[in-house]
Design a protein around this motif. Sequence first.
Motif, PDB file in Angstrom:
ATOM      1  N   ASP A 111       0.852  -1.187   0.000  1.00  0.00           N
ATOM      2  CA  ASP A 111       0.000   0.000   0.000  1.00  0.00           C
ATOM      3  C   ASP A 111       0.892   1.242   0.000  1.00  0.00           C
ATOM      4  N   PRO A 112       0.723   2.161  -0.953  1.00  0.00           N
ATOM      5  CA  PRO A 112       1.611   3.332  -1.016  1.00  0.00           C
ATOM      6  C   PRO A 112       1.494   4.258   0.193  1.00  0.00           C
ATOM      7  N   GLU A 113       0.363   4.191   0.889  1.00  0.00           N
ATOM      8  CA  GLU A 113       0.173   5.071   2.043  1.00  0.00           C
ATOM      9  C   GLU A 113       0.500   4.375   3.358  1.00  0.00           C
ATOM     10  N   ALA A 114       0.649   3.064   3.325  1.00  0.00           N
ATOM     11  CA  ALA A 114       1.036   2.288   4.512  1.00  0.00           C
ATOM     12  C   ALA A 114       1.990   1.193   4.040  1.00  0.00           C
ATOM     13  N   PRO A 115       3.268   1.539   3.775  1.00  0.00           N
ATOM     14  CA  PRO A 115       4.200   0.624   3.103  1.00  0.00           C
ATOM     15  C   PRO A 115       4.481  -0.672   3.843  1.00  0.00           C
ATOM     16  N   ASP A 116       4.146  -0.744   5.135  1.00  0.00           N
ATOM     17  CA  ASP A 116       4.364  -1.991   5.862  1.00  0.00           C
ATOM     18  C   ASP A 116       3.215  -2.974   5.674  1.00  0.00           C
ATOM     19  N   LYS A 117       2.203  -2.582   4.887  1.00  0.00           N
ATOM     20  CA  LYS A 117       1.038  -3.431   4.642  1.00  0.00           C
ATOM     21  C   LYS A 117       0.780  -3.569   3.149  1.00  0.00           C
ATOM     22  N   GLY A 118       0.029  -4.605   2.788  1.00  0.00           N
ATOM     23  CA  GLY A 118      -0.463  -4.722   1.434  1.00  0.00           C
ATOM     24  C   GLY A 118      -1.759  -3.932   1.294  1.00  0.00           C
ATOM     25  N   ARG A 119      -2.237  -3.822   0.045  1.00  0.00           N
ATOM     26  CA  ARG A 119      -3.519  -3.145  -0.199  1.00  0.00           C
ATOM     27  C   ARG A 119      -4.478  -4.116  -0.877  1.00  0.00           C
ATOM     28  N   PHE A 120      -5.672  -4.217  -0.319  1.00  0.00           N
ATOM     29  CA  PHE A 120      -6.751  -4.984  -0.930  1.00  0.00           C
ATOM     30  C   PHE A 120      -7.819  -4.007  -1.385  1.00  0.00           C
ATOM     31  N   LEU A 121      -8.150  -4.038  -2.672  1.00  0.00           N
ATOM     32  CA  LEU A 121      -9.188  -3.172  -3.209  1.00  0.00           C
ATOM     33  C   LEU A 121     -10.546  -3.826  -2.999  1.00  0.00           C
ATOM     34  N   ASN A 122     -11.276  -3.310  -2.042  1.00  0.00           N
ATOM     35  CA  ASN A 122     -12.602  -3.818  -1.701  1.00  0.00           C
ATOM     36  C   ASN A 122     -13.650  -3.143  -2.583  1.00  0.00           C
ATOM     37  N   SER A 123     -14.894  -3.584  -2.438  1.00  0.00           N
ATOM     38  CA  SER A 123     -16.016  -2.909  -3.084  1.00  0.00           C
ATOM     39  C   SER A 123     -16.202  -1.520  -2.471  1.00  0.00           C
ATOM     40  N   PRO A 124     -16.900  -0.635  -3.160  1.00  0.00           N
ATOM     41  CA  PRO A 124     -17.236   0.656  -2.555  1.00  0.00           C
ATOM     42  C   PRO A 124     -18.086   0.475  -1.299  1.00  0.00           C
ATOM     43  N   THR A 125     -17.956   1.395  -0.370  1.00  0.00           N
ATOM     44  CA  THR A 125     -18.768   1.377   0.840  1.00  0.00           C
ATOM     45  C   THR A 125     -20.247   1.435   0.468  1.00  0.00           C
ATOM     46  N   GLY A 126     -21.047   0.613   1.117  1.00  0.00           N
ATOM     47  CA  GLY A 126     -22.482   0.574   0.832  1.00  0.00           C
ATOM     48  C   GLY A 126     -22.895  -0.602  -0.022  1.00  0.00           C
ATOM     49  N   TRP A 127     -21.920  -1.249  -0.672  1.00  0.00           N
ATOM     50  CA  TRP A 127     -22.239  -2.477  -1.406  1.00  0.00           C
ATOM     51  C   TRP A 127     -22.272  -3.631  -0.414  1.00  0.00           C
ATOM     52  N   THR A 128     -23.166  -4.571  -0.632  1.00  0.00           N
ATOM     53  CA  THR A 128     -23.239  -5.748   0.229  1.00  0.00           C
ATOM     54  C   THR A 128     -21.906  -6.482   0.275  1.00  0.00           C
ATOM     55  N   SER A 129     -21.240  -6.598  -0.873  1.00  0.00           N
ATOM     56  CA  SER A 129     -19.973  -7.325  -0.941  1.00  0.00           C
ATOM     57  C   SER A 129     -18.874  -6.653  -0.128  1.00  0.00           C
ATOM     58  N   GLU A 130     -18.984  -5.360   0.099  1.00  0.00           N
ATOM     59  CA  GLU A 130     -17.962  -4.668   0.899  1.00  0.00           C
ATOM     60  C   GLU A 130     -17.922  -5.225   2.312  1.00  0.00           C
ATOM     61  N   GLY A 131     -19.086  -5.433   2.917  1.00  0.00           N
ATOM     62  CA  GLY A 131     -19.131  -6.001   4.257  1.00  0.00           C
ATOM     63  C   GLY A 131     -18.631  -7.433   4.297  1.00  0.00           C
ATOM     64  N   VAL A 132     -18.992  -8.212   3.287  1.00  0.00           N
ATOM     65  CA  VAL A 132     -18.533  -9.605   3.212  1.00  0.00           C
ATOM     66  C   VAL A 132     -17.012  -9.656   3.080  1.00  0.00           C
ATOM     67  N   ASN A 133     -16.463  -8.835   2.202  1.00  0.00           N
ATOM     68  CA  ASN A 133     -15.014  -8.828   2.014  1.00  0.00           C
ATOM     69  C   ASN A 133     -14.273  -8.381   3.269  1.00  0.00           C
ATOM     70  N   SER A 134     -14.833  -7.432   3.982  1.00  0.00           N
ATOM     71  CA  SER A 134     -14.211  -6.982   5.230  1.00  0.00           C
ATOM     72  C   SER A 134     -14.171  -8.118   6.243  1.00  0.00           C
ATOM     73  N   GLN A 135     -15.235  -8.899   6.297  1.00  0.00           N
ATOM     74  CA  GLN A 135     -15.254 -10.062   7.182  1.00  0.00           C
ATOM     75  C   GLN A 135     -14.282 -11.140   6.707  1.00  0.00           C
TER      76      GLN A 135
END
Length: 336
Positions: A152-176
């Motif tokens: 992740d360019p803003e948190a170099p010690d972590k990777g970045r996962f591109l989730n769904s936009p906030t408000g999509w049902t899949s966003e909550g599932v992916n966060s879990q």
Amino acid sequence: MRSIKHLLGGALLAGALLAQGATADPREPIHFGDLTWESGSLITEILRLVVEKGYGHPTDTLPGSTVSLEAALAQDDIQVIAEEWPGRSPVWIKAEQEGKVFALGDIVKNADEGWWVPAYVIEGDAERGIKAVAPELRSVQDLARYKAVFRDPEAPDKGRFLNSPTGWTSEGVNSQKLKAYGLEGSYVNFRTGSGAALDAEIVSAIRRGQPVLFYYWSPTPLLGRYKLIKLEEPPFDAEAWKTLADASHPNPRGTRSLPARLAIGVSAPFRQRYPHLVEMFAKVDLPIDGLNQALATMSEKRQPPRDAARDYLRAHPDVWKNWLPEEARAKVAAGL
């Protein structure tokens, strides 16, 4: 007394018209949810054109996130969600159990969703001079070893996962899922503002030959335009899925997502008032290859979904004529 009889007679007539599938006011538009992802937008406009041209009902669209549109459907504030993935959100499940919403048909066969990476991340791409940076990456469990690859360019010690936009049902599932797969501490759960913004992030990375990890689904033009690999997840488990669909569950368990069924969501009052449209919606079948091609063209030409839907209907009469009775079929053909 005469006026009471007159009013009663009017009420009975209105009830009879509703029972026959007529609206109380034929000028009242049918409200469709304004879906923000490409396939949802295109399918919405395909259905709107068929309803308007074939049956003479006015329509419009009302905006909202997936969850807010499902809540609006349950209240009959909107009447149709053209691309519903039933059984995925608590809002839908509760409303369906209460008989407030209904899922009609199986409109796109072989739809899919999951976590993806460009093929060059695993296989490399000799033509573009790209070396494989994660050659042993196969499953979501492997991601713990590859956070530096997806830095992740803003948190170099972590990777970045591109989730769904906030408000999509899949966003909550992916966060879990991030929690369930033990990745919450090592990956930034990055949410874009819209489906278009998610596409832009992915396409930008692919064009630069950069590693990118993202949630995605089909039907969509993206999976047709680029060589992508879906990461393996544990076999589907219904009980584990419940822990993912519940955003507040403290101990989510990993599983691949609920087998995809795309349907047309309608409100209970709509189902009563428009049986002729309910019958038609239940027959809708959009072959995925042709739909993906239409989506790719819409994306490449930057067509408004309404124009892309009209082009699709003109190009594929063999598809939509199977949904309609003869009179409606002729009206749609004339209206295009």
